[in-house]
Design an enzyme around this catalytic site. Structure first.
Site, PDB file in Angstrom:
ATOM      1  N   ARG A   1       0.798  -1.229   0.000  1.00 26.11           N
ATOM      2  CA  ARG A   1       0.000   0.000   0.000  1.00 26.11           C
ATOM      3  C   ARG A   1       0.835   1.287   0.000  1.00 26.11           C
ATOM      4  NH1 ARG A   1      -3.840  -1.179   4.866  1.00 26.11           N
ATOM      5  NH2 ARG A   1      -2.319  -2.848   5.252  1.00 26.11           N
TER       6      ARG A   1
ATOM      7  N   ALA B   1      29.310  44.290  -2.058  1.00 26.57           N
ATOM      8  CA  ALA B   1      28.143  43.700  -2.727  1.00 26.57           C
ATOM      9  C   ALA B   1      28.520  43.135  -4.086  1.00 26.57           C
ATOM     10  CB  ALA B   1      27.059  44.759  -2.885  1.00 26.57           C
TER      11      ALA B   1
END
Ligand code: UD1
Ligand code: CA
Length: 482
Positions: free
Chosen positions: A22, A390
Site C-alpha cells: 500500500r 556587494a
C-alpha cells in the site's frame, strides 16, 4: 530516559518481511522516513534500548534493500530470511533459526511502528519478569478495533485466553476493543515449542504467532497483556497517509519536549526537529524551520522563519533568517540571511555576517568579517574583520580545477569584484570596486584591476543630436553657463 531492564533479554526479533504494497513505492516501506530516520532504524533503536544479547531482523520482500540499509544503521544486527510470507509465526521461526539457542526471553516486535519506544519495551519486559508469565502481550484499547487481532480473556477477565484475528472472530469477539499490538515478550522454550505446534488452521491459511498464546495456556503457563494508553506507539505504517500522520505526531512530541526544556517554538505545526538535534536554552524557532541531522543550536539563537539546517552548528545568540544550510558552522553572535545558502565547509566566525543572496561553500570567514550582499564565496579564507563588497564573486573554478582565494585581516574588497583564484589579498589591503583581480595584493596596497574611465566630450551632440538626451544636455550646459 529508558527504564533500565536488569539482565539482558536473550533476543529481540524484528518482523520486517512483509510486502508493504500500500505504500506504492519502489523502495521498501521500512526505508521510508519518520523524522529523517527510516522506520527500520526506529525499530532498531527501540530494540537496542533493551541491550539484547542478539538482535535479529526477519527480512523477505525487497530484502537486498532492507539488508543493505540494516548493514549501515545496525551492523550488530543479524538478518534472517523468510523466503515466503507464510505468516507471523513462520516469520518468528525464521528469526529463531538465526539464533544458536532459544533459552531466555525473546521480544518480538515489528519494523513499521516508529513511535514505539525502548521505554515501553522495557516496561513490557519488567511486567513479564514480575508475573513469571510465558507470554506478555502489548495491547491497547481502540474505539475502532477493526482489522486487529482481539485480546480474548478468561471468564474472570484476568489472563489472556487467546488472540483471535478479526477474520476469525465470532460476532461477540468482534466487539472486543482491546487489540493485540503485535509486540510481545515470550519465554524462549515456550515460544519454540509453541511455534513447532502451529497449524495454518485459520481463515488466511497462515501460521499465526498469536496461536502461541493458546499453546502456553494449555501448557499451564500464564499470559497477560500490558495495556498501553499511548495508542500512537502501537500504530503501524501501511500507507503514506499513515506515514505523514505518524511523522507529524512524532514531531509534535519532539517539539513539545523542547518547549518544556526552554525553547520558544512560535508555530509547532510548521517546525520540524529531528531527534538527533540539540537545542540550548532560550533558542527561538520561527515558523517554517526545519532542523535536521546533527544540527546543534546554542543558547539564545534565533532561527527562521523558513530555514532548513542540516548538520549545522549555530553559536550562542546567532540569528539565521530564511536560510538553507548544511555542514556549516555559524559563530556566536553571527548573523545569516535572509536568503543565504550555506553549503558544506562554511565556517562563519564570531559576530560575522553572511547576508542576503549570498552562497558560500568551503569558506572560512573570520570573526567579525562580513559578506553582506549578493556574493558567491567558494573555496575561500576571509580574514577577521574583512569586508566583502556587494556582488563580489569568488571565481574558484577554471573549468578544470578549484582554487582558493585568501582575503587578509581587515581588508576591503570593493563591490562587484571578481576574485580569480588562486589569488591572495594580504592583510590590511584594498581592492577597488569593479576589479577583476588576477594578481596577489600586498599589505597596505590598493589594487585597481579595471580599465581607467574615459569621458568623450561632445559625443551626445554628434551621435545623438536629435534626441531628448541632447536637449537635456544642452539645457544643462546653458544653465551652467548662465
Ligand atoms: C498481526 C497480528 C494481529 C495484530 C496485528 C498488529 C498475527 C496473526 N496477527 O496481524 O493480531 O493485531 O499484527 O498490527 O500475528 N510479517 C512477516 N512475515 C509474514 C507475515 C508478517 O515478516 O509472513 C511481518 C510484517 O512485515 C509485519 C508484521 O509481521 O511487520 C505483522 O504482519 P501483518 O501481516 O501486518 O499482520 P496483521 O495481519 O496485521
Ligand atoms: Ca499490520
Amino acid at each position: 530516559m529508558t527504564e533500565q531492564v536488569s539482565g539482558q533479554v536473550a533476543a529481540v526479533v524484528i518482523l520486517a518481511a512483509g510486502a508493504g504494497t500500500r505504500m506504492r513505492s519502489t523502495r521498501s516501506k521500512l526505508l521510508h522516513a519518520v523524522a529523517g530516520q527510516s522506520l527500520l532504524s526506529h525499530a532498531v533503536d527501540a530494540a537496542d534500548a533493551l541491550a539484547p544479547q542478539r538482535l535479529v531482523v526477519v527480512v523477505g520482500h525487497e530484502r537486498e534493500q532492507v539488508a543493505a540499509h540494516l548493514a549501515e544503521i545496525a551492523p550488530h544486527a543479524l538478518t534472517a530470511v523468510q523466503e515466503q510470507q507464510r505468516g507471523t509465526g513462520d516469520a518468528v521461526r525464521c528469526g529463531l533459526a538465526a539464533l544458536e539457542a532459544s533459552e531466555g526471553e525473546v521480544v518480538v516486535t515489528m519494523g513499521d511502528v516508529p513511535l514505539l519506544t525502548g521505554e515501553t519495551l522495557a516496561e513490557l519486559v519488567s511486567q513479564h519478569r514480575a508475573t513469571g508469565d510465558a507470554v506478555t502481550i502489548l495491547s491497547s484499547e481502540l474505539d475502532d478495533p477493526t482489522g486487529y487481532g482481539r485480546i480474548v480473556r478468561d471468564d474472570d477477565g484476568d489472563q489472556v485466553a487467546a488472540i483471535v484475528e478479526q477474520r476469525d472472530c465470532t460476532p461477540e469477539q468482534a466487539t472486543i476493543r482491546e487489540i493485540n499490538a503485535g509486540i510481545y515478550v515470550f519465554d524462549g522454550p515456550v515460544l519454540r515449542d509453541g511455534l513447532a505446534s502451529l497449524t495454518a488452521d485459520n481463515d488466511q491459511g497462515e501460521l499465526y504467532l498469536t496461536d502461541v498464546v493458546r499453546f502456553a495456556r494449555s501448557a499451564g503457563r500464564g499470559v497477560h497483556s500490558h495495556v498501553l494508553e499511548d495508542r500512537w506507539q502501537t500504530e503501524g505504517v501501511n500507507d503514506r497517509v499513515q506515514l505523514a500522520a505518524l511523522n507529524r505526531e512524532y514531531n509534535r512530541r519532539i517539539v513539545e519536549e523542547w518547549q518544556r526544556a526552554g525553547v520558544t517554538v512560535v508555530d509547532p505545526a510548521t517546525t520540524w526537529i529531528h531527534a538527533s538535534v540539540d537545542l540550548g536554552t532560550d533558542v527561538t524557532l520561527l515558523p517554517g524551520t526545519s532542523l535536521e541531522g546533527a544540527t546543534t543550536i546554542a543558547a539564545g539563537a534565533t532561527i527562521g522563519p523558513d530555514t532548513t539546517l542540516t548538520d549545522v552548528e549555530v553559536g550562542e545568540g546567532a540569528t539565521v533568517i530564511r536560510t538553507h544550510g548544511s555542514l556549516a558552522v555559524i559563530g556566536d553572535g553571527a548573523t545569516v540571511g535572509p536568503y543565504s545558502f550555506l553549503r558544506p565547509g562554511t565556517q562563519l566566525g564570531v559576530r560575522g555576517k553572511i547576508g542576503a543572496f549570498v552562497e558560500t561553500k568551503n569558506a572560512v570567514i573570520g570573526d567579525g568579517a562580513k559578506v553582506p550582499h549578493l556574493t558567491y564565496c567558494g573555496d575561500a579564507e576571509v580574514g577577521e574583520g574583512a569586508n566583502i563588497g556587494a556582488g563580489t564573486i569568488f571565481a574558484n573554478y577554471d573549468g578544470v580545477s578549484k582554487s582558493t582565494t585568501v582575503i587578509g585581516r581587515h581588508s576591503f574588497v570593493g563591490s562587484n569584484s571578481v576574485l580569480v583564484a588562486p589569488v591572495t589579498v594580504a592583510d590590511g589591503s584594498y581592492v577597488a570596486a569593479g576589479s577583476a583581480l588576477t594578481d596577489d595584493v600586498d599589505p597596505g596596497q590598493l589594487a585597481i584591476a579595471r580599465a581607467r574611465q574615459r569621458n568623450i566630450p561632445g559625443w551626445v551632440e554628434t551621435r545623438r543630436g536629435d534626441t531628448r538626451t541632447w536637449q537635456a544636455a544642452r539645457e544643462a550646459i546653458n544653465n551652467e553657463g548662465a
